[in-house]
Design a protein around this motif. Structure first.
Motif, PDB file in Angstrom:
ATOM      1  N   LEU A   1       0.747  -1.083  -0.238  1.00 50.29           N
ATOM      2  CA  LEU A   1      -0.013   0.152   0.276  1.00 50.29           C
ATOM      3  C   LEU A   1       1.387   1.183  -0.215  1.00 50.29           C
ATOM      4  O   LEU A   1       0.477   2.277  -0.484  1.00 50.29           O
ATOM      5  CB  LEU A   1      -0.711  -0.324   1.529  1.00 50.29           C
ATOM      6  N   ASP A   2       1.617   1.372   0.707  1.00 47.43           N
ATOM      7  CA  ASP A   2       2.629   2.628   0.369  1.00 47.43           C
ATOM      8  C   ASP A   2       4.148   2.759  -0.450  1.00 47.43           C
ATOM      9  O   ASP A   2       4.588   3.501  -1.176  1.00 47.43           O
ATOM     10  CB  ASP A   2       4.048   2.837   1.483  1.00 47.43           C
ATOM     11  N   ARG A   3       2.785   2.085  -1.492  1.00 46.80           N
ATOM     12  CA  ARG A   3       3.572   2.225  -3.585  1.00 46.80           C
ATOM     13  C   ARG A   3       2.487   2.934  -3.848  1.00 46.80           C
ATOM     14  O   ARG A   3       2.696   3.015  -5.039  1.00 46.80           O
ATOM     15  CB  ARG A   3       3.990   0.736  -3.957  1.00 46.80           C
ATOM     16  N   TYR A   4       1.313   2.772  -3.741  1.00 45.23           N
ATOM     17  CA  TYR A   4       0.408   3.664  -4.382  1.00 45.23           C
ATOM     18  C   TYR A   4      -0.382   4.575  -3.226  1.00 45.23           C
ATOM     19  O   TYR A   4      -0.361   4.899  -2.470  1.00 45.23           O
ATOM     20  CB  TYR A   4      -0.683   2.583  -4.772  1.00 45.23           C
ATOM     21  N   ALA A   5      -1.122   5.383  -4.270  1.00 43.48           N
ATOM     22  CA  ALA A   5      -2.142   5.627  -3.835  1.00 43.48           C
ATOM     23  C   ALA A   5      -3.310   5.128  -3.378  1.00 43.48           C
ATOM     24  O   ALA A   5      -3.450   4.053  -4.837  1.00 43.48           O
ATOM     25  CB  ALA A   5      -2.930   7.694  -4.985  1.00 43.48           C
ATOM     26  N   ILE A   6      -3.927   5.593  -2.469  1.00 47.34           N
ATOM     27  CA  ILE A   6      -4.886   4.369  -1.932  1.00 47.34           C
ATOM     28  C   ILE A   6      -6.196   5.111  -1.363  1.00 47.34           C
ATOM     29  O   ILE A   6      -6.104   6.210  -1.260  1.00 47.34           O
ATOM     30  CB  ILE A   6      -4.959   2.996  -0.789  1.00 47.34           C
ATOM     31  N   GLY A   7      -7.402   4.826  -2.059  1.00 44.94           N
ATOM     32  CA  GLY A   7      -8.762   5.280  -1.604  1.00 44.94           C
ATOM     33  C   GLY A   7      -9.443   4.627  -1.260  1.00 44.94           C
ATOM     34  O   GLY A   7     -10.072   3.317  -1.353  1.00 44.94           O
ATOM     35  N   TRP A   8     -10.930   4.839  -1.044  1.00 46.58           N
ATOM     36  CA  TRP A   8     -12.044   3.984  -0.431  1.00 46.58           C
ATOM     37  C   TRP A   8     -13.021   5.346  -1.471  1.00 46.58           C
ATOM     38  O   TRP A   8     -12.597   6.889  -1.233  1.00 46.58           O
ATOM     39  CB  TRP A   8     -12.704   5.189   0.647  1.00 46.58           C
ATOM     40  N   PHE A   9     -14.738   4.225  -2.195  1.00 47.24           N
ATOM     41  CA  PHE A   9     -14.579   4.509  -3.028  1.00 47.24           C
ATOM     42  C   PHE A   9     -16.034   4.473  -2.649  1.00 47.24           C
ATOM     43  O   PHE A   9     -15.960   3.005  -1.883  1.00 47.24           O
ATOM     44  CB  PHE A   9     -14.347   4.385  -4.191  1.00 47.24           C
ATOM     45  N   ARG A  10     -17.122   4.919  -2.574  1.00 39.98           N
ATOM     46  CA  ARG A  10     -18.709   4.312  -3.111  1.00 39.98           C
ATOM     47  C   ARG A  10     -19.347   5.140  -3.758  1.00 39.98           C
ATOM     48  O   ARG A  10     -19.602   5.476  -4.918  1.00 39.98           O
ATOM     49  CB  ARG A  10     -18.798   5.008  -1.823  1.00 39.98           C
ATOM     50  N   GLN A  11     -20.759   4.067  -4.057  1.00 37.86           N
ATOM     51  CA  GLN A  11     -21.976   3.292  -4.786  1.00 37.86           C
ATOM     52  C   GLN A  11     -23.071   3.262  -4.721  1.00 37.86           C
ATOM     53  O   GLN A  11     -22.777   2.136  -4.064  1.00 37.86           O
ATOM     54  CB  GLN A  11     -21.143   3.345  -6.331  1.00 37.86           C
TER      55      GLN A  11
ATOM     56  N   TYR B   1       2.137  11.501  -9.861  1.00 33.00           N
ATOM     57  CA  TYR B   1       2.040  12.492  -8.295  1.00 33.00           C
ATOM     58  C   TYR B   1       1.868  11.529  -7.548  1.00 33.00           C
ATOM     59  O   TYR B   1       1.743  12.181  -6.571  1.00 33.00           O
ATOM     60  CB  TYR B   1       1.515  13.798  -8.686  1.00 33.00           C
ATOM     61  N   SER B   2       1.726  10.382  -7.679  1.00 35.32           N
ATOM     62  CA  SER B   2       0.763   9.757  -6.272  1.00 35.32           C
ATOM     63  C   SER B   2       2.240   9.473  -4.731  1.00 35.32           C
ATOM     64  O   SER B   2       1.756   9.179  -3.937  1.00 35.32           O
ATOM     65  CB  SER B   2       0.901   7.767  -6.788  1.00 35.32           C
ATOM     66  N   ASP B   3       3.027  10.156  -5.080  1.00 38.78           N
ATOM     67  CA  ASP B   3       3.828  10.255  -4.374  1.00 38.78           C
ATOM     68  C   ASP B   3       3.037  10.866  -2.682  1.00 38.78           C
ATOM     69  O   ASP B   3       3.392  10.925  -1.323  1.00 38.78           O
ATOM     70  CB  ASP B   3       5.594   9.778  -4.261  1.00 38.78           C
ATOM     71  N   TYR B   4       2.844  12.343  -3.871  1.00 36.28           N
ATOM     72  CA  TYR B   4       2.634  13.707  -2.999  1.00 36.28           C
ATOM     73  C   TYR B   4       1.518  13.722  -3.278  1.00 36.28           C
ATOM     74  O   TYR B   4       0.524  14.743  -2.311  1.00 36.28           O
ATOM     75  CB  TYR B   4       4.067  14.332  -3.104  1.00 36.28           C
ATOM     76  N   GLU B   5       0.167  12.961  -3.737  1.00 37.34           N
ATOM     77  CA  GLU B   5      -0.385  13.555  -4.083  1.00 37.34           C
ATOM     78  C   GLU B   5      -1.072  12.549  -4.169  1.00 37.34           C
ATOM     79  O   GLU B   5      -0.956  11.677  -4.667  1.00 37.34           O
ATOM     80  CB  GLU B   5      -0.752  14.493  -5.626  1.00 37.34           C
ATOM     81  N   CYS B   6      -3.137  12.517  -4.048  1.00 34.81           N
ATOM     82  CA  CYS B   6      -3.869  11.756  -4.226  1.00 34.81           C
ATOM     83  C   CYS B   6      -5.569  12.420  -5.400  1.00 34.81           C
ATOM     84  O   CYS B   6      -5.387  13.725  -4.806  1.00 34.81           O
ATOM     85  CB  CYS B   6      -4.353  10.780  -3.172  1.00 34.81           C
ATOM     86  N   ARG B   7      -5.917  11.950  -5.571  1.00 41.50           N
ATOM     87  CA  ARG B   7      -7.327  12.281  -6.056  1.00 41.50           C
ATOM     88  C   ARG B   7      -8.267  11.503  -5.921  1.00 41.50           C
ATOM     89  O   ARG B   7      -8.357  10.346  -5.944  1.00 41.50           O
ATOM     90  CB  ARG B   7      -6.841  13.070  -7.628  1.00 41.50           C
ATOM     91  N   LEU B   8      -9.690  12.270  -6.023  1.00 36.98           N
ATOM     92  CA  LEU B   8     -11.061  10.907  -6.113  1.00 36.98           C
ATOM     93  C   LEU B   8     -11.462  10.523  -6.948  1.00 36.98           C
ATOM     94  O   LEU B   8     -12.547  10.999  -7.050  1.00 36.98           O
ATOM     95  CB  LEU B   8     -12.223  12.357  -4.833  1.00 36.98           C
ATOM     96  N   GLY B   9     -10.660  11.165  -8.063  1.00 35.60           N
ATOM     97  CA  GLY B   9     -11.119   9.925  -9.748  1.00 35.60           C
ATOM     98  C   GLY B   9     -11.642   8.505  -9.706  1.00 35.60           C
ATOM     99  O   GLY B   9      -9.812   8.833  -9.537  1.00 35.60           O
TER     100      GLY B   9
END
Length: 128
Positions: free
Chosen positions: A29-39, A103-111
């Motif tokens: 997980l510390d190599r990726y941007a990771i997120g929670w999404f919902r539908q 930019y995964s190391d310093y930023e994550c986005r919700l798309g």
């Protein structure tokens, strides 16, 4: 084989809390941007929260700010979402996801398009 195992969903009354877990296998997980999404039924998949691979950048969709907290445990390779003050409109299937961008190391986005590895989802229902 890359796999996410999500757990922690369920039925909760409005104002209650749940903690979702996402155990990652086959990727760190510390190599990726990771997120929670919902539908929610009949709605588009929405990014709820994300964390950059460094862990230094975290984002939340406005509707969950102040109520949800994303975290990760590098030692166990597990992602969490603590959800407090739950509302009926939080009812949805919740997914964890991982992705790598420039930019995964310093930023994550919700798309959702920026994530290419997804869990199977866990149902959260907020109802009295």
């Amino acid at each position: 084989q890359v796999q996410f195992v999500e757990s922690g969903g369920g039925l909760v009354q409005p104002g209650g809390s749940l903690r979702l877990s996402c155990a990652a296998h086959g990727l760190l997980l510390d190599r990726y941007a990771i997120g929670w999404f919902r539908q929610a039924p009949g709605k588009e998949r929405e990014g709820a929260s994300c964390i950059s691979s460094s862990g230094n950048s975290i984002n939340y969709v406005d509707s969950v700010k102040g109520r949800f907290t994303i975290s990760r445990d590098v030692a166990t390779n597990t992602l969490y979402l603590q959800m407090n003050s739950l509302r009926p409109e939080d009812t949805a299937v919740y997914y964890c996801a991982a992705g790598i961008t420039a930019y995964s190391d310093y930023e994550c986005r919700l798309g959702a398009s920026e994530y290419d590895t997804w869990g199977q989802g866990t149902q959260v229902t907020v109802s009295s």
